[in-house]
Write a protein that holds these residues in place. Structure first.
Motif: not given
Length: 311
Positions: A14-17, A28-43
């Protein structure tokens, strides 16, 4: 130690780590990684599971996070313990990390002030010992459902967490868990009948003001009753003190009751207790509980009467 080369990544980074937290859960980490890249956890989950992007076969969660985050596998195993297996730890780390045991650990929200100090504004969860209720660094009670409570006005609650940890170190987690359950049951039965409740009511006033009201599971009430429960659990967890009522010696029984008064029930006496008192019931029933398969104590070798005569 260099990380072994994995097969070519079947997911792009992903662009941002972001860095994983210490003992953070993988979810939790996957959820924060998704948020950092402005996508939802579901996406992100749909992206991970897309068969056009993962081919052939299915990646392990460890390798998925490695591909998406760009962090080395050994660093992920160090930070995210629920990804560890004995085989993976032996394969990818110089000093293999043990998987977390099934018992003795639980997941809990991370203190929001700890997160703020790291510049993190999203929620996160991590693995903690089951005896953990408070962030000692910031004096905050950590509730099960994300609610957190500032404890500066009730420092005895913070001290109770340290006492709880000390009990676990001295007697072991299974013993203290059993003793905490006993102490909680007895204490709430007292409080349901408006007995020995002055101290926790004073704490509730300090936390919520003089016009407070609370239900049994409210975080303020749970925190306010915690010191008394831990103090009584310390009595039950100690093998020496626990068996005092069963030696057949009156002075031992008197000492046990004195400990109860000093720890959790000011003014308690056997004479005023009555047959339905929860501590009297505990004294009557405890010898038979020793046959339970999960009973953690070994009764003393000296003979103990089957029934204790309560004056």
């Amino acid at each position: 130690m260099s990380t072994p080369v994995l097969p070519g990544p079947r997911l792009r980074q992903l662009p941002r780590t972001i860095k994983p937290l210490h003992r953070e859960t993988s979810g939790s980490y996957l959820g924060r990684l998704a948020a950092a890249n402005r996508i939802s956890h579901q996406e992100l989950s749909a992206h991970i599971q897309d068969p056009d992007r993962i081919h052939p076969g299915k990646l392990t969660t460890l390798h998925v996070i490695h591909c998406l985050s760009g962090h080395p596998v050994d660093r992920l195993l160090q930070s995210l313990p629920d990804l560890r297996t004995a085989e993976l730890a032996a394969r990818f780390t110089a000093q293999p990390f043990k998987p977390l045991p099934d018992k003795g650990w639980t997941t809990q929200p991370v203190c929001t002030r700890c997160l703020a100090g790291l510049g993190i504004t999203t929620h996160a969860s991590h693995h903690v010992p089951v005896s953990t209720n408070i962030c000692l660094r910031h004096g905050r009670w950590i509730g099960r459902y994300g609610h957190q409570l500032e404890l500066r006005t009730v420092p005895e609650v913070i001290r109770a967490q340290r006492h709880h940890y000390n009990l676990v170190r001295r007697h072991g987690q299974p013993t203290v868990t059993y003793a905490m359950a006993e102490a909680t049951d007895i204490s709430f039965r007292w409080w349901d009948s408006d007995r020995f409740d002055r101290r926790w009511r004073d704490r509730m006033t300090a936390l919520s003001g003089p016009k407070w009201h609370a239900f049994k599971d409210d975080i303020e009430l749970v925190a306010s009753t915690y010191p008394d429960i831990v103090a009584l659990a310390g009595l039950f967890a100690s093998p020496h003190l626990r068996f005092l009522p069963f030696t057949g010696k009156d002075r031992d029984l008197r000492r046990f009751i004195r400990e109860v008064r000093e720890r959790a029930a000011t003014g308690y006496s056997l004479e005023a207790a009555g047959n339905r008192d929860p501590l009297i019931r505990w004294i009557e029933e405890e010898p038979s509980d020793r046959s339970l398969p999960f009973y953690p104590w070994r009764p003393p070798s000296r003979p103990a009467p089957e029934q204790v005569n309560i004056p």
